[in-house]
Design an enzyme around this catalytic site. Structure first.
Site, PDB file in Angstrom:
ATOM      1  N   SER A 269      -3.063  -7.869   2.508  1.00 24.68           N
ATOM      2  CA  SER A 269      -3.235  -7.765   4.058  1.00 24.68           C
ATOM      3  C   SER A 269      -3.850  -9.166   4.448  1.00 24.68           C
ATOM      4  O   SER A 269      -3.355  -9.587   5.842  1.00 24.68           O
ATOM      5  CB  SER A 269      -4.494  -6.739   4.445  1.00 24.68           C
TER       6      SER A 269
ATOM      7  N   LYS B  16     -17.252  -6.731   5.753  1.00 23.79           N
ATOM      8  CA  LYS B  16     -16.074  -7.303   5.816  1.00 23.79           C
ATOM      9  C   LYS B  16     -15.179  -8.150   7.118  1.00 23.79           C
ATOM     10  O   LYS B  16     -13.997  -8.586   6.993  1.00 23.79           O
ATOM     11  CB  LYS B  16     -14.785  -6.338   5.117  1.00 23.79           C
TER      12      LYS B  16
ATOM     13  N   HIS C 140       0.900  -1.358   0.106  1.00 18.42           N
ATOM     14  CA  HIS C 140      -0.063  -0.105   0.015  1.00 18.42           C
ATOM     15  C   HIS C 140       0.726   1.261   0.066  1.00 18.42           C
ATOM     16  O   HIS C 140       0.494   2.136  -0.632  1.00 18.42           O
ATOM     17  CB  HIS C 140      -0.787   0.002   1.275  1.00 18.42           C
TER      18      HIS C 140
ATOM     19  N   ARG D 196      -2.432  -6.089  -8.100  1.00 19.12           N
ATOM     20  CA  ARG D 196      -1.227  -6.894  -8.202  1.00 19.12           C
ATOM     21  C   ARG D 196      -1.114  -7.771  -9.450  1.00 19.12           C
ATOM     22  O   ARG D 196      -0.120  -7.910 -10.110  1.00 19.12           O
ATOM     23  CB  ARG D 196      -1.353  -7.599  -6.903  1.00 19.12           C
TER      24      ARG D 196
HETATM   25  O1  PNS Z   1      -9.156  -2.818   0.296  1.00 20.76           O
HETATM   26  P1  PNS Z   1     -10.442  -3.346  -0.201  1.00 20.76           P
HETATM   27  O2  PNS Z   1     -11.119  -4.258   1.098  1.00 20.76           O
HETATM   28  O3  PNS Z   1     -10.315  -4.188  -1.436  1.00 20.76           O
HETATM   29  O4  PNS Z   1     -11.324  -2.014  -0.478  1.00 20.76           O
HETATM   30  C1  PNS Z   1     -12.672  -1.969  -1.130  1.00 20.76           C
HETATM   31  C2  PNS Z   1     -13.241  -0.673  -0.872  1.00 20.76           C
HETATM   32  C3  PNS Z   1     -13.183  -0.140   0.407  1.00 20.76           C
HETATM   33  C4  PNS Z   1     -12.720   0.348  -1.707  1.00 20.76           C
HETATM   34  C5  PNS Z   1     -14.873  -1.010  -1.356  1.00 20.76           C
HETATM   35  O5  PNS Z   1     -15.252  -2.007  -0.973  1.00 20.76           O
HETATM   36  C6  PNS Z   1     -15.763   0.255  -1.400  1.00 20.76           C
HETATM   37  O6  PNS Z   1     -15.557   1.315  -1.814  1.00 20.76           O
HETATM   38  N1  PNS Z   1     -16.560   0.215  -0.398  1.00 20.76           N
HETATM   39  C7  PNS Z   1     -17.258   1.323  -0.035  1.00 20.76           C
HETATM   40  C8  PNS Z   1     -18.777   0.904  -0.204  1.00 20.76           C
HETATM   41  C9  PNS Z   1     -19.103   1.119  -1.801  1.00 20.76           C
HETATM   42  O7  PNS Z   1     -19.006   2.311  -2.386  1.00 20.76           O
HETATM   43  N2  PNS Z   1     -19.362   0.201  -2.665  1.00 20.76           N
HETATM   44  C10 PNS Z   1     -19.623   0.243  -4.096  1.00 20.76           C
HETATM   45  C11 PNS Z   1     -18.383   0.055  -4.941  1.00 20.76           C
HETATM   46  S1  PNS Z   1     -18.220  -1.474  -5.265  1.00 20.76           S
END
Ligand code: PNS
Length: 165
Positions: free
Chosen positions: A134, A44, A20, A96
């Site tokens: 992670s 999550k 990150h 990645r």
């Molecule tokens: O590190 P991650 O878990 O891959 O991040 C995912 C994240 C947090 C960017 C995504 O789950 C997110 O944007 N969550 C907020 C809810 C949202 O907007 N969902 C619609 C887009 S898929």
């Protein structure tokens, strides 16, 4: 006025890894300012609380040479709504491997459907970090392995504390 060079680097950061941090540095070559936005995402079921994730990010960035260009924040709800409030022009994400693509493609298209405004920009993670996530970091620490050099020291200590290792 909208900040043309502001991006939001969104994620769960459960916890932040050197991958990150590498991506953040790449992003800072393109954007004037980046907000690291930690999603609360209770669905999550993160290992670390939101406060812990924010604290670890802040501690990891304590001696960052571009700290004036980085902000650490959190958000609830839709990412595109958060983006709108910040005035950012882009969502920054790391890629990645091919395995990331499907999920990222789905997310980018859903975000575009929800809002035409921000563009999602993907940067390739540095090759040194291509295999870390992670999730795998947590798995290794939980099983008693070392993740030294893959995450900031504060992160490794916190994970050891959490898993009683
Ligand atoms: O590190 P991650 O878990 O891959 O991040 C995912 C994240 C947090 C960017 C995504 O789950 C997110 O944007 N969550 C907020 C809810 C949202 O907007 N969902 C619609 C887009 S898929």
């Amino acid at each position: 006025m909208e900040d043309k060079r502001l991006a939001v680097y969104a994620g769960s950061f459960d916890p932040i890894t050197n991958g990150h941090l590498d991506l953040l540095d790449r992003g800072l070559k393109i954007f004037d300012k980046i907000i690291i936005a930690v999603a609360e995402n209770p669905a999550k079921k993160p290992l670390l609380t939101l406060a812990e994730r924010l604290e670890l990010i802040r501690a990891s960035l304590a001696n960052h040479p571009d700290s004036h260009s980085i902000q650490v924040d959190s958000f609830k709800g839709l990412l595109v709504d958060y983006i709108q409030r910040t005035g950012a022009v882009a969502i920054l994400r790391g890629l990645r491997a091919v395995s990331d693509f499907e999920y990222e493609f789905q997310m980018a298209l859903m975000n575009r459907k929800l809002s035409r405004k921000p563009e999602t920009l993907y940067l390739m993670t540095g090759a040194r970090w291509i295999y870390i996530s992670s999730r795998i970091i947590k798995e290794v620490v939980q099983a008693g392995g070392s993740v030294t050099g893959l995450v900031p020291e504060v992160v490794e200590s916190k994970l050891r504390e959490k898993f009683g290792k």
